[in-house]
Write a protein that holds these residues in place. Structure first.
Motif, PDB file in Angstrom:
ATOM      1  N   ARG A  97       0.816  -1.209   0.000  1.00 42.45           N
ATOM      2  CA  ARG A  97       0.000   0.000   0.000  1.00 42.45           C
ATOM      3  C   ARG A  97       0.853   1.264   0.000  1.00 42.45           C
ATOM      4  O   ARG A  97       0.322   2.371   0.084  1.00 42.45           O
ATOM      5  N   ASP A  98       2.191   1.122  -0.042  1.00 36.30           N
ATOM      6  CA  ASP A  98       3.055   2.292  -0.164  1.00 36.30           C
ATOM      7  C   ASP A  98       2.812   2.964  -1.509  1.00 36.30           C
ATOM      8  O   ASP A  98       2.549   2.298  -2.515  1.00 36.30           O
ATOM      9  N   GLU A  99       2.928   4.283  -1.494  1.00 38.49           N
ATOM     10  CA  GLU A  99       2.742   5.004  -2.746  1.00 38.49           C
ATOM     11  C   GLU A  99       3.457   6.341  -2.671  1.00 38.49           C
ATOM     12  O   GLU A  99       3.746   6.848  -1.594  1.00 38.49           O
ATOM     13  N   ASP A 100       3.749   6.879  -3.834  1.00 36.09           N
ATOM     14  CA  ASP A 100       4.268   8.233  -3.929  1.00 36.09           C
ATOM     15  C   ASP A 100       3.128   9.156  -4.320  1.00 36.09           C
ATOM     16  O   ASP A 100       2.440   8.915  -5.322  1.00 36.09           O
ATOM     17  N   VAL A 101       2.909  10.173  -3.519  1.00 38.24           N
ATOM     18  CA  VAL A 101       1.900  11.183  -3.838  1.00 38.24           C
ATOM     19  C   VAL A 101       2.663  12.441  -4.216  1.00 38.24           C
ATOM     20  O   VAL A 101       3.151  13.181  -3.355  1.00 38.24           O
ATOM     21  N   GLY A 102       2.833  12.649  -5.512  1.00 37.14           N
ATOM     22  CA  GLY A 102       3.712  13.708  -5.975  1.00 37.14           C
ATOM     23  C   GLY A 102       5.134  13.393  -5.539  1.00 37.14           C
ATOM     24  O   GLY A 102       5.651  12.306  -5.807  1.00 37.14           O
ATOM     25  N   ASP A 103       5.757  14.308  -4.817  1.00 42.42           N
ATOM     26  CA  ASP A 103       7.113  14.096  -4.317  1.00 42.42           C
ATOM     27  C   ASP A 103       7.143  13.777  -2.828  1.00 42.42           C
ATOM     28  O   ASP A 103       8.155  13.993  -2.156  1.00 42.42           O
ATOM     29  N   ILE A 104       6.019  13.239  -2.316  1.00 40.37           N
ATOM     30  CA  ILE A 104       5.961  12.737  -0.949  1.00 40.37           C
ATOM     31  C   ILE A 104       5.836  11.221  -1.013  1.00 40.37           C
ATOM     32  O   ILE A 104       4.906  10.693  -1.637  1.00 40.37           O
ATOM     33  N   ALA A 105       6.768  10.507  -0.398  1.00 42.05           N
ATOM     34  CA  ALA A 105       6.679   9.049  -0.326  1.00 42.05           C
ATOM     35  C   ALA A 105       5.865   8.677   0.904  1.00 42.05           C
ATOM     36  O   ALA A 105       6.170   9.128   2.009  1.00 42.05           O
ATOM     37  N   VAL A 106       4.827   7.872   0.725  1.00 40.51           N
ATOM     38  CA  VAL A 106       3.959   7.453   1.817  1.00 40.51           C
ATOM     39  C   VAL A 106       4.238   5.987   2.116  1.00 40.51           C
ATOM     40  O   VAL A 106       4.095   5.126   1.246  1.00 40.51           O
ATOM     41  N   LEU A 107       4.658   5.712   3.355  1.00 44.76           N
ATOM     42  CA  LEU A 107       4.910   4.348   3.797  1.00 44.76           C
ATOM     43  C   LEU A 107       3.825   3.928   4.769  1.00 44.76           C
ATOM     44  O   LEU A 107       3.519   4.647   5.717  1.00 44.76           O
ATOM     45  N   GLN A 108       3.248   2.750   4.543  1.00 44.50           N
ATOM     46  CA  GLN A 108       2.201   2.224   5.403  1.00 44.50           C
ATOM     47  C   GLN A 108       2.818   1.269   6.418  1.00 44.50           C
ATOM     48  O   GLN A 108       3.414   0.260   6.051  1.00 44.50           O
ATOM     49  N   ASP A 109       2.699   1.589   7.700  1.00 46.09           N
ATOM     50  CA  ASP A 109       3.286   0.730   8.719  1.00 46.09           C
ATOM     51  C   ASP A 109       2.550  -0.602   8.769  1.00 46.09           C
ATOM     52  O   ASP A 109       1.322  -0.651   8.847  1.00 46.09           O
ATOM     53  N   ALA A 567      -1.337  17.333   1.746  1.00 52.47           N
ATOM     54  CA  ALA A 567      -1.299  18.674   1.152  1.00 52.47           C
ATOM     55  C   ALA A 567      -0.476  19.616   2.016  1.00 52.47           C
ATOM     56  O   ALA A 567       0.278  20.451   1.511  1.00 52.47           O
ATOM     57  N   LYS A 568      -0.609  19.479   3.315  1.00 51.11           N
ATOM     58  CA  LYS A 568       0.167  20.302   4.249  1.00 51.11           C
ATOM     59  C   LYS A 568       1.660  20.009   4.113  1.00 51.11           C
ATOM     60  O   LYS A 568       2.498  20.934   4.062  1.00 51.11           O
ATOM     61  N   LEU A 569       2.023  18.733   4.030  1.00 51.82           N
ATOM     62  CA  LEU A 569       3.424  18.371   3.895  1.00 51.82           C
ATOM     63  C   LEU A 569       3.979  18.817   2.548  1.00 51.82           C
ATOM     64  O   LEU A 569       5.141  19.228   2.454  1.00 51.82           O
ATOM     65  N   GLU A 570       3.161  18.777   1.520  1.00 56.69           N
ATOM     66  CA  GLU A 570       3.611  19.259   0.213  1.00 56.69           C
ATOM     67  C   GLU A 570       3.878  20.758   0.249  1.00 56.69           C
ATOM     68  O   GLU A 570       4.837  21.243  -0.362  1.00 56.69           O
ATOM     69  N   ARG A 571       3.061  21.511   0.982  1.00 62.69           N
ATOM     70  CA  ARG A 571       3.335  22.946   1.128  1.00 62.69           C
ATOM     71  C   ARG A 571       4.677  23.162   1.826  1.00 62.69           C
ATOM     72  O   ARG A 571       5.440  24.064   1.458  1.00 62.69           O
ATOM     73  N   THR A 582      17.965  30.342   0.128  1.00 55.80           N
ATOM     74  CA  THR A 582      18.155  31.653   0.748  1.00 55.80           C
ATOM     75  C   THR A 582      19.007  31.539   2.014  1.00 55.80           C
ATOM     76  O   THR A 582      19.891  32.374   2.261  1.00 55.80           O
ATOM     77  N   ALA A 583      18.762  30.502   2.822  1.00 57.51           N
ATOM     78  CA  ALA A 583      19.487  30.331   4.080  1.00 57.51           C
ATOM     79  C   ALA A 583      20.975  30.088   3.860  1.00 57.51           C
ATOM     80  O   ALA A 583      21.794  30.383   4.735  1.00 57.51           O
ATOM     81  N   THR A 584      21.335  29.551   2.696  1.00 56.52           N
ATOM     82  CA  THR A 584      22.750  29.333   2.383  1.00 56.52           C
ATOM     83  C   THR A 584      23.330  30.478   1.555  1.00 56.52           C
ATOM     84  O   THR A 584      24.465  30.372   1.074  1.00 56.52           O
ATOM     85  N   GLY A 585      22.597  31.557   1.396  1.00 54.31           N
ATOM     86  CA  GLY A 585      23.069  32.681   0.596  1.00 54.31           C
ATOM     87  C   GLY A 585      23.222  32.327  -0.866  1.00 54.31           C
ATOM     88  O   GLY A 585      24.079  32.909  -1.566  1.00 54.31           O
ATOM     89  N   GLY A 586      22.406  31.396  -1.355  1.00 51.64           N
ATOM     90  CA  GLY A 586      22.464  30.986  -2.752  1.00 51.64           C
ATOM     91  C   GLY A 586      23.640  30.078  -3.080  1.00 51.64           C
ATOM     92  O   GLY A 586      23.885  29.782  -4.260  1.00 51.64           O
ATOM     93  N   ARG A 587      24.318  29.584  -2.085  1.00 48.54           N
ATOM     94  CA  ARG A 587      25.509  28.754  -2.329  1.00 48.54           C
ATOM     95  C   ARG A 587      25.183  27.284  -2.532  1.00 48.54           C
ATOM     96  O   ARG A 587      26.025  26.514  -2.992  1.00 48.54           O
ATOM     97  N   MET A 588      23.969  26.866  -2.143  1.00 51.90           N
ATOM     98  CA  MET A 588      23.604  25.457  -2.244  1.00 51.90           C
ATOM     99  C   MET A 588      22.105  25.338  -2.468  1.00 51.90           C
ATOM    100  O   MET A 588      21.330  26.197  -2.019  1.00 51.90           O
ATOM    101  N   THR A 589      21.698  24.296  -3.153  1.00 47.84           N
ATOM    102  CA  THR A 589      20.279  24.024  -3.352  1.00 47.84           C
ATOM    103  C   THR A 589      19.950  22.681  -2.708  1.00 47.84           C
ATOM    104  O   THR A 589      20.826  21.832  -2.491  1.00 47.84           O
ATOM    105  N   VAL A 590      18.675  22.496  -2.413  1.00 49.57           N
ATOM    106  CA  VAL A 590      18.205  21.203  -1.941  1.00 49.57           C
ATOM    107  C   VAL A 590      17.198  20.683  -2.954  1.00 49.57           C
ATOM    108  O   VAL A 590      16.304  21.415  -3.406  1.00 49.57           O
ATOM    109  N   ASP A 591      17.344  19.435  -3.337  1.00 44.16           N
ATOM    110  CA  ASP A 591      16.456  18.788  -4.302  1.00 44.16           C
ATOM    111  C   ASP A 591      15.656  17.739  -3.551  1.00 44.16           C
ATOM    112  O   ASP A 591      16.217  16.763  -3.034  1.00 44.16           O
ATOM    113  N   THR A 592      14.332  17.929  -3.457  1.00 44.17           N
ATOM    114  CA  THR A 592      13.474  17.010  -2.715  1.00 44.17           C
ATOM    115  C   THR A 592      12.604  16.164  -3.629  1.00 44.17           C
ATOM    116  O   THR A 592      11.643  15.554  -3.176  1.00 44.17           O
ATOM    117  N   SER A 593      12.929  16.123  -4.916  1.00 48.31           N
ATOM    118  CA  SER A 593      12.150  15.298  -5.835  1.00 48.31           C
ATOM    119  C   SER A 593      12.453  13.825  -5.614  1.00 48.31           C
ATOM    120  O   SER A 593      13.558  13.449  -5.229  1.00 48.31           O
TER     121      SER A 593
END
Length: 595
Positions: A97-109, A567-571, A582-593
């Motif tokens: 029943r695990d699934e990816d909802v957009g870029d959120i991975a949902v794991l069913q315990d 939806a809240k977690l996606e926001r 912004t927090a790194t002054g533009g020196r690094m990016t984070v990719d959450t895809s």
């Protein structure tokens, strides 16, 4: 400052199984209850009445608002192994029943992702640990009545105090005769060296630290209530913690450990309203542990450490959760951030990060790699447990803990991949005066440039006066250096305020704006840091500029993922990527895809 054993110490692959008794808390229920003794015979009652205690508040700010962030990755491995012994052999396979909802991975315990609570249940019970032929200890029940007289009162502080005492006989412990012992405030005694660290009172600390008898190893604070006694009587040497309070808690424990000339150890519990602790014996520097159900002895303990780990709250099984995620996604992430629909962290903690793989030198951390235990071939470096999503605001930019926004908290835990462990050379010695709580965050009195890893933005008003400004806005210059985003030549001279007065805040306090105090401004240069820690390797020219992170939502057994929660977690996720840049002054990016 006592440090835990380096993380490169080998973690033994084998978890010794008990030949009888339980598997660390669930276990059987058919044991014979021990005699409980008469509560009126408790010698602590008379000792405390004869010298009334003065109860005061504990050490303010030791945990801060976020709780414990200095964790040993081996704790997660041990928790997984112990829990695996107790689980049913057949589980409903939630991964279907695990699934990816957009870029959120949902794991069913399915019963393997969340470890149930195992609250302390040994009040009014006694245990006897007896040396066995394998070189370790077996466990049986004894009467729960405390030995008396209690002996002399010891004056122990919170964390940083210990008492070195002589044992009036040669006490054989794991094959070595001991003539002295260190009595530590946190419900334990050690041999060879004391243990006064403020890091997590964990199973890994019991196993990899000095030889130890842990009667009730927890964060206790004798200065906030209760008394500690030690002395020899009746052919035994005993240490008794009488109604000692937990740190920042009204709950108490009354427990006694006794060392006997034949090498046996007795542990008795009169009362305990605290419900998280470790009760165990360890030879120290070991990776072999036999978990037993101490409520239902007898139990065979095997050749090395033996005992039980008690936990008041459910917790996320980091090994199972990370393996489950990586089984269906690419092994291409630096960190995994886990969110849940239930509480999975201990009281007093909001969220935490544990580094499982570090190959960076010069940032105040050891070099180690446990990533294979968590299902990774070496890419995965850290795991974040952000806990129950419901405690975060709907707006990621809204404040939620002190003056931290939800996004600042994500930045805080993310930043623990690289810090904070910065020391500097001061007068020929390495100093930790830039550090605050757990020696894992910036000191309240360090001008951290409003770092999300605590410290403050400190305004120098002149004449020895200072005031804090808005905290938790960005990664400061020393954070950026630790992250490999700026070189040593780009790190400005920083400062902290020494010998502060006029405030109730301590080095361990959480950051807060508009706090005024006085003190002495002390400058720290990058050269002083390099003298203490060495150069950062890899340097700024060879460090990555993209951080890969996965957002994972763990749903409890029998529940389905709430669309509003997703939806809240996606926001949160969508707002996090630009916030990090912004927090790194533009020196690094984070990719959450997801991949």
């Amino acid at each position: 400052m006592t440090r835990p054993a380096p993380l490169h110490v080998l973690l033994a692959a084998a978890l010794v199984l008990p030949s009888c008794g339980g598997g660390g808390g669930g276990g059987t229920t058919g044991g014979t209850p021990p005699p409980t003794g008469n509560p009126s015979d408790n010698p602590c009652t008379a000792a405390l009445a004869a010298e009334p205690e003065v109860v005061r508040a504990g050490a303010a700010g030791k945990r801060g608002a976020l709780g414990n962030d200095k964790r040993d990755p081996r704790d997660g491995i041990w928790a997984h192994r112990i829990a695996s012994l107790k689980r049913a052999t057949t589980l409903d396979d939630g991964r279907e029943r695990d699934e990816d909802v957009g870029d959120i991975a949902v794991l069913q315990d399915d019963g393997s992702l969340v470890i149930p609570a195992n609250p302390f249940d040994l009040a009014s019970r006694g245990l006897r640990f007896t040396p066995n032929a394998a070189g370790g200890y077996d466990v049986a029940s004894v009467d729960a009545t405390l030995r008396s007289p209690l002996g002399d009162r010891l004056t122990l502080g919170d964390d940083d105090a210990t008492a070195a005492l002589a044992i009036p006989f040669a006490f054989p412990f794991y094959g070595q005769a001991r003539s002295s012992v260190f009595v530590n405030s946190d419900g334990n005694v050690t041999f060879g060296e004391s243990d006064t660290a403020s890091t997590e009172r964990s199973l890994s600390r019991v196993l990899t630290g000095p030889p130890r008898v842990a009667a009730f190893f927890a964060d206790l604070d004798p200065t906030a209530g209760g008394r500690v006694f030690a002395g020899a009587a009746g052919g035994a040497f005993s240490v008794t913690w009488c109604s000692v309070r937990g740190f920042d808690s009204p709950s108490t424990v009354t427990t006694q450990l006794s060392l006997l000339p034949d090498g046996a150890v007795e542990v008795r519990f009169a009362t305990a309203s605290l419900d998280a602790a470790i009760t165990a014996l360890s030879p120290g520097a070991t990776g072999v542990f036999t978990p037993v159900d101490l409520r239902n002895p007898p139990a065979a303990g095997g050749p090395s450490a033996v005992g039980e780990r008690f936990a008041a709250n459910a917790e996320l099984d980091l090994v199972s959760a990370s393996r489950r995620f990586l089984a269906s996604h690419a092994d291409d992430y630096d960190q995994i951030a886990f969110w849940t629909d239930q509480r999975v962290v201990e009281q007093g903690t909001f969220a935490f990060q544990t580094t499982i793989h570090n190959d960076i030198q010069g940032i105040g951390d050891d070099v180690y790699n446990f990533s294979d235990q968590f299902g990774s071939g070496g890419e995965l470096e850290g795991l974040m447990v952000m806990d129950d999503l419901r405690k975060y605001p709907e707006d990621p930019n809204a404040r939620t803990v002190g003056e931290d926004t939800a996004l600042a908290l994500v930045a805080h835990e993310t930043g623990h991949r690289w810090g904070v462990g910065t020391l500097f050379r001061d007068g020929g010695q390495d100093s930790d005066l830039l550090l605050g709580r757990q020696s894992a965050h910036w000191s309240f009195f360090f001008d951290s440039d409003a770092s999300v890893l605590e410290g403050n933005e400190i305004e120098d008003l002149g004449g020895g006066s200072f005031r804090t400004a808005t905290p938790s806005l960005r990664y400061g210059p020393l954070d950026l250096y630790n992250m490999g985003l700026i070189g040593p030549n780009e790190v400005p001279t920083v400062f902290f305020v020494d010998n502060p007065t006029g405030t109730s805040s301590t080095r361990e306090s959480s950051p807060r704006s508009n706090v005024s105090f006085r003190g002495t401004r002390r400058a720290v240069t990058i050269d002083q840091i390099l003298q203490a820690l060495g150069n950062r390797v890899p340097d700024v020219n060879r460090s990555p500029r993209e951080h890969r992170q996965a957002f994972v939502y763990v749903v409890g057994v029998g529940r389905t993922a709430d669309p509003a929660a997703l939806a809240k977690l996606e926001r949160m996720r969508a707002a996090w990527e630009p916030y990090f840049a912004t927090a790194t002054g533009g020196r690094m990016t984070v990719d959450t895809s997801l991949r």
